[in-house]
Structures are given as C-alpha cells and as structure tokens.
Design a protein around this motif. Structure first.
Motif, PDB file in Angstrom:
ATOM      1  N   TYR A  85       0.860  -1.179   0.000  1.00  0.00           N
ATOM      2  CA  TYR A  85       0.000   0.000   0.000  1.00  0.00           C
ATOM      3  C   TYR A  85       0.895   1.226   0.000  1.00  0.00           C
ATOM      4  O   TYR A  85       1.889   1.282   0.726  1.00  0.00           O
ATOM      5  CB  TYR A  85      -0.894  -0.042   1.244  1.00  0.00           C
ATOM      6  N   ASP A  86       0.554   2.228  -0.777  1.00  0.00           N
ATOM      7  CA  ASP A  86       1.429   3.389  -0.970  1.00  0.00           C
ATOM      8  C   ASP A  86       1.761   4.117   0.330  1.00  0.00           C
ATOM      9  O   ASP A  86       2.907   4.532   0.543  1.00  0.00           O
ATOM     10  CB  ASP A  86       0.779   4.371  -1.943  1.00  0.00           C
ATOM     11  N   PHE A  87       0.764   4.303   1.213  1.00  0.00           N
ATOM     12  CA  PHE A  87       1.010   4.990   2.480  1.00  0.00           C
ATOM     13  C   PHE A  87       2.056   4.229   3.297  1.00  0.00           C
ATOM     14  O   PHE A  87       2.954   4.827   3.901  1.00  0.00           O
ATOM     15  CB  PHE A  87      -0.284   5.082   3.295  1.00  0.00           C
ATOM     16  N   GLN A  88       1.912   2.921   3.299  1.00  0.00           N
ATOM     17  CA  GLN A  88       2.822   2.051   4.052  1.00  0.00           C
ATOM     18  C   GLN A  88       4.251   2.175   3.522  1.00  0.00           C
ATOM     19  O   GLN A  88       5.207   2.280   4.304  1.00  0.00           O
ATOM     20  CB  GLN A  88       2.316   0.610   3.904  1.00  0.00           C
ATOM     21  N   ILE A 132     -15.486   4.297  11.610  1.00  0.00           N
ATOM     22  CA  ILE A 132     -14.151   4.209  11.027  1.00  0.00           C
ATOM     23  C   ILE A 132     -13.224   3.431  11.960  1.00  0.00           C
ATOM     24  O   ILE A 132     -13.245   3.636  13.182  1.00  0.00           O
ATOM     25  CB  ILE A 132     -13.597   5.633  10.764  1.00  0.00           C
ATOM     26  N   ALA A 133     -12.428   2.532  11.385  1.00  0.00           N
ATOM     27  CA  ALA A 133     -11.434   1.791  12.172  1.00  0.00           C
ATOM     28  C   ALA A 133     -10.240   2.697  12.451  1.00  0.00           C
ATOM     29  O   ALA A 133     -10.026   3.706  11.777  1.00  0.00           O
ATOM     30  CB  ALA A 133     -10.983   0.542  11.416  1.00  0.00           C
ATOM     31  N   SER A 134      -9.454   2.326  13.442  1.00  0.00           N
ATOM     32  CA  SER A 134      -8.332   3.183  13.852  1.00  0.00           C
ATOM     33  C   SER A 134      -7.345   3.413  12.707  1.00  0.00           C
ATOM     34  O   SER A 134      -6.779   4.502  12.570  1.00  0.00           O
ATOM     35  CB  SER A 134      -7.616   2.572  15.057  1.00  0.00           C
ATOM     36  N   SER A 135      -7.135   2.406  11.872  1.00  0.00           N
ATOM     37  CA  SER A 135      -6.189   2.552  10.762  1.00  0.00           C
ATOM     38  C   SER A 135      -6.636   3.607   9.758  1.00  0.00           C
ATOM     39  O   SER A 135      -5.816   4.241   9.092  1.00  0.00           O
ATOM     40  CB  SER A 135      -6.001   1.213  10.050  1.00  0.00           C
ATOM     41  N   GLY A 136      -7.937   3.809   9.644  1.00  0.00           N
ATOM     42  CA  GLY A 136      -8.450   4.794   8.709  1.00  0.00           C
ATOM     43  C   GLY A 136      -8.107   6.225   9.086  1.00  0.00           C
ATOM     44  O   GLY A 136      -8.025   7.107   8.221  1.00  0.00           O
ATOM     45  N   ARG A 137      -7.909   6.455  10.362  1.00  0.00           N
ATOM     46  CA  ARG A 137      -7.585   7.811  10.811  1.00  0.00           C
ATOM     47  C   ARG A 137      -6.238   8.275  10.286  1.00  0.00           C
ATOM     48  O   ARG A 137      -5.994   9.478  10.156  1.00  0.00           O
ATOM     49  CB  ARG A 137      -7.599   7.873  12.343  1.00  0.00           C
ATOM     50  N   PRO A 157     -16.103   4.466  16.436  1.00  0.00           N
ATOM     51  CA  PRO A 157     -15.262   3.324  16.043  1.00  0.00           C
ATOM     52  C   PRO A 157     -16.035   2.295  15.212  1.00  0.00           C
ATOM     53  O   PRO A 157     -17.197   1.992  15.488  1.00  0.00           O
ATOM     54  CB  PRO A 157     -14.826   2.722  17.383  1.00  0.00           C
ATOM     55  N   TYR A 158     -15.353   1.771  14.203  1.00  0.00           N
ATOM     56  CA  TYR A 158     -15.867   0.640  13.441  1.00  0.00           C
ATOM     57  C   TYR A 158     -15.166  -0.614  13.945  1.00  0.00           C
ATOM     58  O   TYR A 158     -13.945  -0.725  13.875  1.00  0.00           O
ATOM     59  CB  TYR A 158     -15.609   0.839  11.945  1.00  0.00           C
ATOM     60  N   THR A 159     -15.934  -1.554  14.451  1.00  0.00           N
ATOM     61  CA  THR A 159     -15.375  -2.775  15.044  1.00  0.00           C
ATOM     62  C   THR A 159     -15.537  -3.980  14.120  1.00  0.00           C
ATOM     63  O   THR A 159     -15.405  -5.116  14.561  1.00  0.00           O
ATOM     64  CB  THR A 159     -16.046  -3.064  16.390  1.00  0.00           C
ATOM     65  N   ALA A 172     -23.139   5.934   8.372  1.00  0.00           N
ATOM     66  CA  ALA A 172     -22.355   5.506   7.215  1.00  0.00           C
ATOM     67  C   ALA A 172     -21.075   4.869   7.744  1.00  0.00           C
ATOM     68  O   ALA A 172     -20.702   5.100   8.896  1.00  0.00           O
ATOM     69  CB  ALA A 172     -22.030   6.687   6.307  1.00  0.00           C
ATOM     70  N   GLN A 173     -20.405   4.078   6.926  1.00  0.00           N
ATOM     71  CA  GLN A 173     -19.203   3.429   7.443  1.00  0.00           C
ATOM     72  C   GLN A 173     -18.228   3.092   6.331  1.00  0.00           C
ATOM     73  O   GLN A 173     -18.590   2.973   5.163  1.00  0.00           O
ATOM     74  CB  GLN A 173     -19.574   2.168   8.197  1.00  0.00           C
ATOM     75  N   GLN A 174     -16.969   2.948   6.729  1.00  0.00           N
ATOM     76  CA  GLN A 174     -15.944   2.533   5.779  1.00  0.00           C
ATOM     77  C   GLN A 174     -16.278   1.147   5.253  1.00  0.00           C
ATOM     78  O   GLN A 174     -16.911   0.337   5.938  1.00  0.00           O
ATOM     79  CB  GLN A 174     -14.574   2.529   6.446  1.00  0.00           C
ATOM     80  N   ALA A 175     -15.837   0.856   4.030  1.00  0.00           N
ATOM     81  CA  ALA A 175     -16.169  -0.435   3.430  1.00  0.00           C
ATOM     82  C   ALA A 175     -15.263  -0.707   2.250  1.00  0.00           C
ATOM     83  O   ALA A 175     -14.654   0.203   1.669  1.00  0.00           O
ATOM     84  CB  ALA A 175     -17.628  -0.448   2.969  1.00  0.00           C
ATOM     85  N   TYR A 176     -15.191  -1.984   1.897  1.00  0.00           N
ATOM     86  CA  TYR A 176     -14.579  -2.403   0.644  1.00  0.00           C
ATOM     87  C   TYR A 176     -15.701  -2.891  -0.271  1.00  0.00           C
ATOM     88  O   TYR A 176     -16.708  -3.435   0.202  1.00  0.00           O
ATOM     89  CB  TYR A 176     -13.554  -3.511   0.883  1.00  0.00           C
ATOM     90  N   PRO A 177     -15.558  -2.724  -1.571  1.00  0.00           N
ATOM     91  CA  PRO A 177     -16.686  -2.963  -2.476  1.00  0.00           C
ATOM     92  C   PRO A 177     -17.261  -4.364  -2.440  1.00  0.00           C
ATOM     93  O   PRO A 177     -18.459  -4.548  -2.693  1.00  0.00           O
ATOM     94  CB  PRO A 177     -16.106  -2.641  -3.864  1.00  0.00           C
TER      95      PRO A 177
END
Length: 326
Positions: A85-88, A132-137, A157-159, A172-177
């Motif tokens: 992943y680019d950020f990583q 949102i999960a902690s990694s999303g922040r 928090p998204y658990t 609303a929440q973070q998601a993958y397609p």
C-alpha cells in the motif's frame, strides 16, 4: 566389444557431456495483505494457470491476516514480495527502510464508504455518523476531511460488526466494495457504495512491494513476476477465474463462491485494474504524478515529513514498457 556396442556407448557418453540438467526455477515467496479473496485473484490465477511456471518461477503465496505484519516479514526475509500500500511504503521510506514498489494490481485503491440508500453522493454525509477503524484515521480520513469538510465529531469506532449500521439509517461506514456491501445484500439492506478513488483519492491498490536488495540482486525475477502477475489479473477478470478461485478457496475455505463472484463483478464494474492510466498505458502502470499526489496528501495531512524522498518509494522500470492491453 562389437563395433555397434562401442558406437552406442560413445554416443551415450557424448550426450551425458552435452546435455545439462534443466535450470532450477527461481523461487519467490509472495505474502498477501489479508485472507485469500477475489481481490488477490490475479496472483492465484497466475499460479494456477502456470503463468509463473512457464517463466521459470516457483511462486509460493502465503496468506496474510490481521496479526501479520507484512513489512516486517519482508524486511526479515520471510517474504520476497508483499501485496502493499502506498502509504505504508512512503512511511517506510521516511524511516529509512529499503523497500520499493515495482508494480500495481489496481489503478484505484479499494477503500470506500457504504451508506444507506438515501445517500446519493459521498459529499452528503455532513449530518451522518461515520464508523471508522483506527487505521483509517491515519490513511483515508484526512483526505475525506479535507475533501468534504467532515469533522472528527462525526466519527465513531468501526469494530467490523455491521449491526450498528443496520440498526441506524443515519450511520455511514468505511467499506470495501466486495465485503460490507455483500453482507448488507445478504441482509436485504439497500445500500450505496462510494469508492474514494472515484473522487480523487490518489493511492494505488494492492501493489507489489519488495526490497531494494531483491531488485538489485534479482531484477529479471522481479520483471518476470510483475509481468506474469499482471497477465494473471487479465486472465482472472476477463477469462475463466475458476483456476484461481480453486486456490483461493484452498487457502481460505470460508470464502464462498457467491462472495468471490461478487468481488469479481465489482472489480470489473469499478475498473480497478483496467481504468485510469491503464486504459492507454497498460495494466499495472504507475506514474510519477500519482505518487506525487499521494506524497502531497500525506505531507499536507501531517502523516509524512516534507523532506521524505518520495521518489524512492517506487520504480516504473518493470511496468513502463509492458503495455499489457485489456
């Protein structure tokens, strides 16, 4: 000894001298980013259909997961290439770690937002609670915050439990397609999904990351691996994905046929492999402009020191001349 017997032995001896053993295949260990799924299908397809083998590569795919630190295993020598992943990678460059991105599976990162059906656009969440999960922040949230003006006060928090979303139409929440929307469909809950990349979020998705040492010592292995993996993606999404799916399910028996099919359908609909620059430059392509955009985002969000040499995070040497058309 008869003349015929002598001639036979002489010919056999000559053959033993001139015929050398077949060259051993180059071994490559690929570490995935999560449990085996359709989003890893191109690599599994390349292995299942013999693309790697035909190029004299012996590829082992190791499955990642929530407790697996891919970058640590890469630097420790337990993997040769990881799905990254680019950020990583940019954060690793800032720390002086010798890693580099050599190609990308997806022109679009797969992160997005799932909403209830009444929401018609990603910009319509100002009165919503966002899970949102902690990694999303420390990845996509700063971009969403800048792009749409949403605030931290909206966050909860998204658990990875969808019940809060199902219970409240204002969430609303973070998601993958292919993940959370698939679960919502199974519960007969109408939802919309908005891919961040379609609104300008710049990172690539499911990149191929290795060490600078591996590139230096085995450039031809890297070149073959990248080419075969991209051919695997083309085969998986355009032809018959069943060979790759068989290996995916062998690694992850919990992955159903229905979810795999849904994942393939969504990747094709969203044009994650063949969209963007891939339309004209070939799948797997990366550009300086895109990497600069990701660097700018991280720097402006306080996620990356301004002085980071972001050009060390990638090389286009292994993709710029491939031009694998869709």
């Amino acid at each position: 000894m008869s003349p015929f017997r002598f001639a036979f032995l002489a010919a056999t001896a000559a053959a033993s001298i001139t015929i050398s053993p077949a060259q051993a295949a180059d071994k490559v260990t690929l570490l995935s980013s999560w449990y085996a799924q359709a989003e890893h299908g191109g690599f599994y397809q390349a292995k299942a259909t013999g693309l790697y083998e035909k190029d004299n590569l012996d590829v082992t795919i190791k499955m990642g997961g929530p407790q697996v630190n891919g970058m640590q295993l890469l630097l420790g020598g337990d993997a040769d290439i990881i799905m990254g992943y680019d950020f990583q990678v940019l954060s690793s460059i800032a720390k002086g770690l010798p890693v580099i991105t050599v190609g990308t599976s997806f022109q679009k990162d797969l992160q997005g937002m799932m909403t209830h059906a009444d929401v018609k656009d990603l910009g319509d969440l100002k009165d919503k609670t966002i899970l949102i999960a902690s990694s999303g922040r420390t990845s996509w949230w700063p971009w969403v915050h800048q792009r749409f003006g949403y605030t931290d006060a909206q966050l909860q928090p998204y658990t990875f439990n969808l019940q809060p979303f199902f219970a409240d139409n204002n969430v609303a929440q973070q998601a993958y397609p292919s993940s959370e929307p698939f679960q919502a469909i199974g519960k007969n809950v109408p939802v919309n999904f908005f891919l961040f990349a379609d609104y300008g979020y710049p990172p690539y998705g499911t990149t191929m990351v290795t060490t600078t040492k591996f590139v230096s010592e085995h450039p031809d292995v890297v070149r073959r691996f990248v080419k075969d993996s991209l051919e695997g993606w083309k085969s998986y999404l355009k032809d018959d994905p069943s060979p790759g799916n068989k290996l995916i399910k062998a690694d992850n028996p919990n992955m159903s046929d229905a979810q795999i099919a849904f994942g393939i359908k969504r990747m094709n609909e969203l044009q994650v492999v063949d969209g963007g620059d891939a339309k004209t430059m070939g799948i797997g392509i990366m550009t300086e402009a895109r990497w600069k955009a990701t660097d700018d985002l991280m720097v402006s969000s306080g996620l990356l020191p301004k002085e980071t040499d972001w050009k060390k995070a990638y090389t286009t040497d292994f993709v710029k001349d491939l031009k694998i058309a869709w």
